[in-house]
Write an enzyme that holds these catalytic residues in place. Structure first.
Site, short mmCIF file in Angstrom:
data_model
loop_
_atom_site.label_atom_id
_atom_site.label_comp_id
_atom_site.label_asym_id
_atom_site.label_seq_id
_atom_site.Cartn_x
_atom_site.Cartn_y
_atom_site.Cartn_z
N HIS A 1 54.27 -12.35 76.22
CA HIS A 1 53.89 -12.95 74.94
C HIS A 1 54.65 -14.24 74.67
CE1 HIS A 1 51.95 -9.07 73.90
NE2 HIS A 1 51.25 -9.80 73.06
N ASN B 1 44.49 -4.40 71.69
CA ASN B 1 44.63 -5.26 72.88
C ASN B 1 44.50 -4.41 74.14
OD1 ASN B 1 44.93 -7.60 74.30
ND2 ASN B 1 46.96 -8.11 73.53
#
Length: 463
Positions: free
Chosen positions: A349, A318
């Protein structure tokens, strides 16, 4: 999931058309901005229906902040509003949609838009509200000197290439792409006359796109064959725990973690290919003279699978989110940058408890790994056999540490997470604490990092 794949495949075709028929030589920047924005809005509505209104509300709220807030506070207000709105939507996923319903899970695009909003706000603050000598070399390069127009702002946040799966890119890079300066900016950094060229070459992204589409195909096959056959939930199955020895459980943990990766490889590589197909993502030329199209790449699969340190693994997984965390948090945190960055990552998140288990565990393991590396690594560099042995051991430990850390991220809830950690005796937590007690490492202060960044800037200027 079907909507996601359909939109991304349609976006891929639209990207090729965009590069060929709406290239900067055939269309104005305004037309390119408008096309990218309208198609992005269409994809959002197609995938999420009325829930896409959340994306547009957040975008317009922050456009108001960007134009009305004072420059010294623009990044703070934008950050609070964007992260606050995202957090409220994350809460709704749990308490309204019962841990998320795929057809209404608009949080993914909202997370990408939050990254872009806060990135632009920080870079606008750097460009207008700070002196050049206060900035790092990277902050100087990416600083935005004027507020964008509404069309530029909407295009940057809602363009069809990144609205569904990202990745987050820098505002200046995106505007250079729309205006047709993106590739030439990177090529001008190379002395082409020494390479036998009379003029700047015109690199094509087709080869990079085809290569990345092959990776997405392999990832899709692996996802369909492995992921459902090796579920993470099996590692806390009572029968499995009763009959399987400790080392075998660790081995299976590695297997199920590997099986969970292909869906991320698929989504991120396909998103990268979409941007490349539109002509966006050129990053320059490597030492062999090969054109590189990895400016927006979100992962480096080889470096992930061969990582010999926790830091190396994180840096190649990521990638664009890690870059965002560095630019808006780590580089700006006055103290405890590592801890604050992990906490922001968890909050971004979502609010599932498993995320916080993962990121708090990640803080502990990162600090322990840094202490071991700083205190022990140099003893193993004196000979090739020692270095090879060190790399093998650190690879195995790194892979197991990552599996141990990310298991709660997949399980989400508290009860299965605690059950898992009990089944493996909290061994990584205990070992990390012992390492930090025996090999203490002083956290790098903001002033030290500032001095290092300024030294890097001076070095670059001197060159």
């Amino acid at each position: 999931q079907i909507n996601f794949v359909a939109c991304q495949l349609f976006a891929l075709l639209a990207a090729f058309w965009f590069r060929i028929y709406l290239s900067p030589s055939h269309a104005s920047s305004a037309v390119r901005h408008a096309f990218a924005t309208l198609f992005g809005i269409y994809f959002a509505v197609f995938c999420f229906g009325w829930y896409s209104i959340h994306l547009f509300v957040l975008v317009m709220m922050n456009y108001g902040i960007m134009n009305m807030a004072s420059i010294p506070n623009i990044h703070r207000y934008s950050f609070v509003v964007a992260m606050g709105y995202l957090t409220l939507c994350h809460i709704s996923r749990i308490y309204i949609f019962h841990y998320g319903i795929l057809t209404t899970d608009f949080s993914g695009p909202l997370m990408i838009i939050t990254q872009k909003i806060t990135t632009l706000a920080c870079q606008l603050h750097d460009g207008i509200g700070r002196q050049a000598e206060e900035l790092t070399a990277e902050q100087n390069r990416l600083a935005v000197k004027s507020r964008p127009s509404l069309l530029e702002y909407l295009s940057y946040l809602l363009n069809f290439m990144s609205i569904i799966a990202g990745p987050c890119s820098n505002y200046k890079d995106y505007i250079a792409f729309i205006e047709g300066r993106h590739v030439h900016m990177k090529l001008l950094e190379v002395n082409w006359k020494q390479k036998g060229y009379d003029r700047l070459p015109d690199p094509s992204p087709t080869g990079a796109v085809m290569y990345k589409l092959c990776i997405t195909l392999v990832s899709l096959i692996l996802f369909l064959t492995l992921t459902k056959n090796f579920p993470m939930a099996y590692i806390i199955d009572n029968e499995f725990l009763d009959k399987t020895p400790f080392l075998s459980r660790l081995g299976y943990l590695y297997v199920v973690t590997q099986a969970a990766k292909p869906k991320y490889y698929f989504a991120w590589t396909l998103a990268d290919a979409v941007n490349n197909a539109a002509g966006y993502g050129f990053s320059g030329v490597d030492e062999r003279g090969t054109f590189r199209w990895d400016l927006l790449s979100n992962l480096n699969i080889w470096n992930i699978e061969t990582a010999t340190s926790f830091k190396m693994y994180i840096e190649n997984w990521n990638i664009q989110t890690a870059a965002w965390l560095k630019r808006v948090c780590y580089d700006r945190a006055p103290w405890y940058p590592t801890a604050l960055t992990f906490i922001l990552s968890a909050l971004w998140h979502g609010i599932y408890p498993g995320y916080y288990f993962t990121f708090l565990t990640g803080i502990l393991i990162t600090l322990a790994a840094r202490a071991i590396r700083n205190n022990c690594r140099h003893y193993f560099l004196s000979s090739v056999p020692l270095k090879i042995a060190y790399d093998i051991v650190t690879w195995a430990v790194t892979q197991l540490a990552v599996c141990y850390t990310v298991a709660p991220f997949v399980m989400l809830a508290v009860e299965p997470t605690i059950k898992f950690y009990k089944s493996v005796y909290f061994h990584m937590h205990i070992l990390s604490i012992l390492v930090l007690l025996l090999l203490p490492i002083r956290p790098q202060t903001h002033s030290v990092r500032r001095a290092q960044n300024q030294a890097m800037l001076n070095s670059i200027k001197s060159k």
